[in-house]
Enzyme design. Structure first.
Site, mmCIF file in Angstrom:
data_model
loop_
_atom_site.group_PDB
_atom_site.id
_atom_site.type_symbol
_atom_site.label_atom_id
_atom_site.label_comp_id
_atom_site.label_asym_id
_atom_site.label_seq_id
_atom_site.Cartn_x
_atom_site.Cartn_y
_atom_site.Cartn_z
ATOM 1 N N SER A 119 0.822 -1.206 0.000
ATOM 2 C CA SER A 119 0.000 0.000 0.000
ATOM 3 C C SER A 119 0.862 1.265 0.000
ATOM 4 C CB SER A 119 -0.949 -0.061 1.196
ATOM 5 O OG SER A 119 -2.075 0.714 0.923
ATOM 6 N N HIS A 139 -7.751 -5.672 0.988
ATOM 7 C CA HIS A 139 -6.516 -4.889 0.999
ATOM 8 C C HIS A 139 -5.678 -5.318 2.210
ATOM 9 C CE1 HIS A 139 -4.048 -1.387 0.214
ATOM 10 N NE2 HIS A 139 -4.215 -0.947 1.449
HETATM 11 C C1 GTR Z 1 -5.525 4.290 1.734
HETATM 12 C C2 GTR Z 1 -4.989 5.165 0.641
HETATM 13 C C3 GTR Z 1 -4.176 4.317 -0.329
HETATM 14 C C4 GTR Z 1 -3.248 3.384 0.371
HETATM 15 C C5 GTR Z 1 -3.807 2.817 1.660
HETATM 16 C C6 GTR Z 1 -2.809 2.169 2.613
HETATM 17 O O1 GTR Z 1 -6.324 4.995 2.620
HETATM 18 O O2 GTR Z 1 -6.065 5.770 0.007
HETATM 19 O O3 GTR Z 1 -3.504 5.150 -1.232
HETATM 20 O O4 GTR Z 1 -2.026 3.985 0.600
HETATM 21 O O5 GTR Z 1 -4.427 3.773 2.416
HETATM 22 O O6 GTR Z 1 -1.657 2.582 2.733
HETATM 23 O O7 GTR Z 1 -3.238 1.238 3.291
#
Ligand code: GTR
Length: 387
Positions: A225, A366
């Site tokens: 991420s 995610h």
């Molecule tokens: C989210 C963000 C992403 C990503 C993610 C993370 O909120 O929108 O770009 O970086 O966080 O790091 O888990």
């Protein structure tokens, strides 16, 4: 989508030599338009070995904790590295990546020092008043399957990303940017947090180069991420990284910006004004005006192995845009006689594609899962281990 093998002046690149003289131009564009320029001044450091345990993980690994002390600035938090090395392999390759919740969060091994640095509070009460409690041990261990990694003959070096800059808009005031390239001057290409974390990966590598337990020539930059964004920027700038893995790095990472799917530049810069350089905000409502796209960042990793991974439940990161971006690096890898993704067809879940550049999408959210690590380890076996 800009052809990675055509310069801004419209000249076609046909040799690796031409590509290599084009690289600095491209790097500079990413610095001035997206990530900010990394300061050149080196901070003086001292490495303090805090502990060595040669019977970690049931006797299979050596666990070492090392602090990087910024000697000119005794008030700056140290960068605390946690290193695991398999005992079965001499000088193994090493994965290098930041963790999100402190070194104590990646395992329940009691010998790991509880971070004393600023951490985001947790609703479950495991981090209170921005400090970790004993209950915070192992909260992210599923993201770091240490036994699997060690059994495959790899070492891991990790540190908490907030050691360098706590992840909030005021975080720079207690981090590296308080002494190196502070944002006060509002330079359009001033570096921001993603740049700091990328720089920090190189500082970890500086240390690893001095530690005979691992082979720093086979260091694999890895990030999930926001740390996937940082790992890509680190790997693009620092060619000492032998390979790069970006897990669900999304917008400002592997995903194409001009595709406008999921998170956009506007959303990214609005939620996280401290991540990217001020100039990047000028593209908030006009990604089409960017003189390049993120596949050209990925191409800066060439000819080194590159892994881009997505998850079906993470549409915010635009899995398809991540695939298309990785695919678009193929012509650059081809210059070096390497096969990249090799297909325009976005693969179904759990079907990795590509050789030197590889991609997969898995089911689920995610996150970093065991499935992801299994693929990264296979990839490392084929692309890095035997180097
Ligand atoms: C989210 C963000 C992403 C990503 C993610 C993370 O909120 O929108 O770009 O970086 O966080 O790091 O888990």
């Amino acid at each position: 989508m800009p052809d990675p093998l055509v310069t801004q002046a419209g000249k076609r690149i046909t040799t690796t030599r031409q590509w290599e003289s084009h690289r600095p131009v491209l790097l500079k564009q990413f610095a001035t338009q997206v990530y900010g320029a990394t300061p050149e001044r080196r901070l003086a450091t001292r490495y303090e070995v805090k502990s060595v345990d040669s019977s970690a993980l049931g006797g299979t690994a050596i666990r070492k904790q090392i602090s990087i002390i910024w000697t000119e600035y005794p008030n700056l938090p140290s960068l605390d590295i946690l290193l695991y090395v398999p005992k079965s392999v001499k000088r193994p390759p090493v994965f290098v990546g930041f963790n999100y919740m402190g070194n104590h969060s990646i395992s329940t091994e009691p010998g790991i020092a509880l971070s004393t640095h600023w951490l985001p509070n947790r609703p479950d009460g495991k981090v209170v008043n921005n400090r970790a409690t004993e209950a915070a041990r192992g909260v992210q261990l599923s993201r770091w399957p240490l036994e699997l990694i060690i059994s495959k003959g790899y070492s891991v070096a990790t540190a908490y990303y907030g050691d360098l800059e706590p992840d909030h808009p005021e975080g720079w005031k207690t981090g590296i940017r308080s002494v190196l390239g502070p944002p006060t001057a509002k330079k359009s290409d001033g570096w921001q947090a993603i740049g700091v974390w990328a720089w920090g990966m190189s500082r970890m590598l500086d240390y690893l180069e001095t530690d005979g337990l691992v082979d720093a020539k086979r260091a694999i930059a890895l990030g999930h991420s926001r740390q996937g964004k940082a790992a890509l920027w680190a790997g693009a700038q620092d060619t000492r990284f032998a390979a790069v893995i970006a897990n669900e790095s999304g917008e400002g990472g592997a995903a194409l910006s001009k595709r406008v799917f999921g998170e956009t530049i506007l959303r990214l810069n609005t939620s996280f004004p401290h991540w990217f350089c001020p100039q990047y905000q000028t593209y908030n409502n006009r990604p089409e005006a960017l003189p390049f796209d993120q596949h050209q960042l990925l191409a800066l990793i060439a000819p080194r192995p590159l892994y881009v991974a997505s998850a079906q439940g993470d549409q915010w990161a635009d899995p398809k845009g991540e695939f298309m971006s990785a695919r678009q690096t193929d012509p650059v890898y081809k210059l070096y006689g390497k096969k990249g993704i090799g297909t325009d067809d976005w693969p179904p879940v759990h079907t990795p594609v590509g050789e030197t550049v590889r991609y997969h999408i898995r089911t689920g959210e995610h996150d970093v899962k065991r499935y992801d690590w299994e693929q990264f380890l296979d990839f490392a076996d084929q692309q890095v281990k035997r180097r």
